[in-house]
Design an enzyme around this catalytic site. Structure first.
Site, short mmCIF file in Angstrom:
data_model
loop_
_atom_site.label_atom_id
_atom_site.label_comp_id
_atom_site.label_asym_id
_atom_site.label_seq_id
_atom_site.Cartn_x
_atom_site.Cartn_y
_atom_site.Cartn_z
N CYS A 65 0.93 -0.78 0.38
CA CYS A 65 -0.20 -0.07 -0.02
C CYS A 65 0.91 1.27 -0.20
O CYS A 65 0.55 2.02 -0.80
CB CYS A 65 -1.26 0.29 0.98
SG CYS A 65 -2.18 -1.24 0.88
N HIS B 200 -8.91 3.48 -2.46
CA HIS B 200 -7.12 3.00 -2.24
C HIS B 200 -7.20 2.09 -3.43
O HIS B 200 -6.93 1.04 -3.34
CB HIS B 200 -7.29 3.01 -1.38
CG HIS B 200 -6.05 2.02 -0.35
ND1 HIS B 200 -5.07 2.72 -0.90
CD2 HIS B 200 -5.98 1.44 0.44
CE1 HIS B 200 -3.69 1.78 -0.84
NE2 HIS B 200 -4.68 0.70 0.64
N CYS C 13 -0.45 3.14 6.36
CA CYS C 13 0.09 1.58 6.84
C CYS C 13 -0.02 0.96 5.74
O CYS C 13 -0.17 0.83 4.66
CB CYS C 13 -1.43 1.39 7.86
SG CYS C 13 -3.22 1.15 7.20
N GLY D 268 0.55 -2.72 4.78
CA GLY D 268 -0.33 -4.59 4.55
C GLY D 268 1.08 -5.38 5.04
O GLY D 268 2.50 -4.54 4.61
#
Length: 395
Positions: free
Chosen positions: A92, A352, A382, A384
């Site tokens: 991400c 996103h 954040c 993963g």
């Protein structure tokens, strides 16, 4: 060796399309090429051959984006073949990682002009089939979706580390005692701020619609949603006592973003005033199942490197992977004024597209600082598997 200042001259992005929506027929390499071409066209004084490298984030890379999508974007955008390209993957955080790597190359003198960005088509992410251990297996074979999350998981990974992203968000909600109502209220605010920003034309200067596609605004914004409508949605991950729903989580999306980064010499060649200057960055790790809290320490470290505090921030773009994750981070930053966070809406409303989101956030902060005329901004995500990434910009 002296460290050079790095400036963001301009930043563009596509409208963010929903899964299976308006951009689903567009290949990811074409999305990437579109923002690269649009960015270059907006700085006509700069010879495209002066671009030393193109860095692009891409989280999946299992489909039409499989062959170094950064280089594909260069070629498809019609840039000189002398312009190279490299694709980076920090899930991400990939788009922001691309910006940081490009800035680092400029800061140490390896480049003077660079393009950084990210792309993802979650709609077009393929199913993949593992090769069998030996030829011609007699039984059925399993296809794995590459759209999001764990697949083909290594059996040596502890089960606690490989929970779904949604269950990870539930764990953050447990840790901080976050209610369903708090998460829904956060999501509702995201939609309202995004709709208001579009209504005021605040995105007009950075969004470049894809040619031939009837999409001029982020596709997932729900102008008319309400707490009552959000409350009707069932929990998506925990059937008993769950609080995370499709309404308070970011959707699946398609989109791309790109920024032009330069040193002092490159800035003179553009003939432009920069949007912002890159000040500092930081990356940190955390327990994989608590990935949502990854930005907490990354943000603190980035601010420390920049010699700044939360009180110095004028805007903060925090990726809203989940409302629970965002609220969990905010709870651990009591010094931060929540009113400056995602002032034009966040990923729950905007979307996103994994590899593009970090570049979108960096571009958003740069444009907001330029509009304000001065200030300090921060972009953070954040990631993963348990990481956090943050970038400090100034003007």
């Amino acid at each position: 060796m002296s460290i050079r200042d790095v400036y963001i001259v301009d930043a563009v992005r596509t409208p963010i399309g929903r899964f299976g929506g308006a951009l689903s027929a567009v290949r990811p390499d074409d999305l990437a090429a579109h923002v690269v071409r649009s960015l270059v066209d907006r700085v006509p004084a700069l010879d495209p051959a002066r671009i030393d490298d193109v860095y692009f984030g891409d989280a999946n890379g299992a489909g039409e984006d499989n062959r170094d999508v950064a280089r594909m974007a260069v070629l498809l955008a019609g840039l000189p073949t002398s312009v190279p390209g490299v694709t980076v993957n920090r899930l991400c955080g990939s788009g922001l990682e691309a910006v940081i790597q490009a800035a680092r190359a400029i800061a140490v003198g390896d480049a003077s002009v660079a393009v950084a960005g990210g792309v993802e088509s979650m709609s077009r992410a393929p199913w993949v089939l593992q090769k069998p251990e030996r030829a011609f297996p007699a039984g059925h074979q399993q296809l794995h979706s590459t759209t999001l999350g764990w697949r083909m998981t290594n059996p040596r990974m502890p089960a606690d580390w490989t929970v779904s992203l949604g269950e990870g968000a539930e764990l953050v909600a447990d840790k901080h005692g976050l209610t369903r109502e708090q998460q829904d209220a956060f999501a509702l605010a995201s939609h309202r701020k995004a709709a208001e920003a579009w209504g005021k034309g605040l995105y007009d200067g950075e969004v470049v619609p894809y040619p031939g596609v009837e999409l001029t605004r982020d596709e997932c914004i729900r102008d008319t949603t309400s707490m009552e409508a959000l409350a009707k949605l069932k929990p998506s991950f925990r059937t008993e006592g769950g609080t995370v729903t499709a309404g308070n989580a970011s959707p699946l999306n398609d989109g791309a973003a790109a920024l032009l980064l330069v040193d002092e010499e490159g800035l003179r060649e553009t003939g432009r005033e920069p949007l912002a200057r890159i000040r500092a960055s930081a990356v940190t790790g955390i327990e994989p199942q608590l990935f949502g809290l990854g930005p907490v320490e990354a943000v603190r470290r980035a601010l420390g490197k920049a010699g700044r505090s939360f009180a110095d921030l004028t805007t903060f773009e925090l990726n809203e992977a989940f409302a629970a994750q965002s609220l969990g981070c905010l709870a651990e930053w009591p010094e931060l004024d929540p009113e400056i966070v995602n002032p034009r809406g966040g990923a729950i409303a905007i979307g996103h597209p994994l590899g593009a989101s970090g570049a979108r956030l960096a571009g958003a902060v740069a444009h907001q600082l330029a509009a304000a005329g001065s200030g300090t901004g921060l972009a953070a995500l954040c990631i993963g598997v348990g990481q956090g990434l943050a970038l400090v910009l100034e003007r």
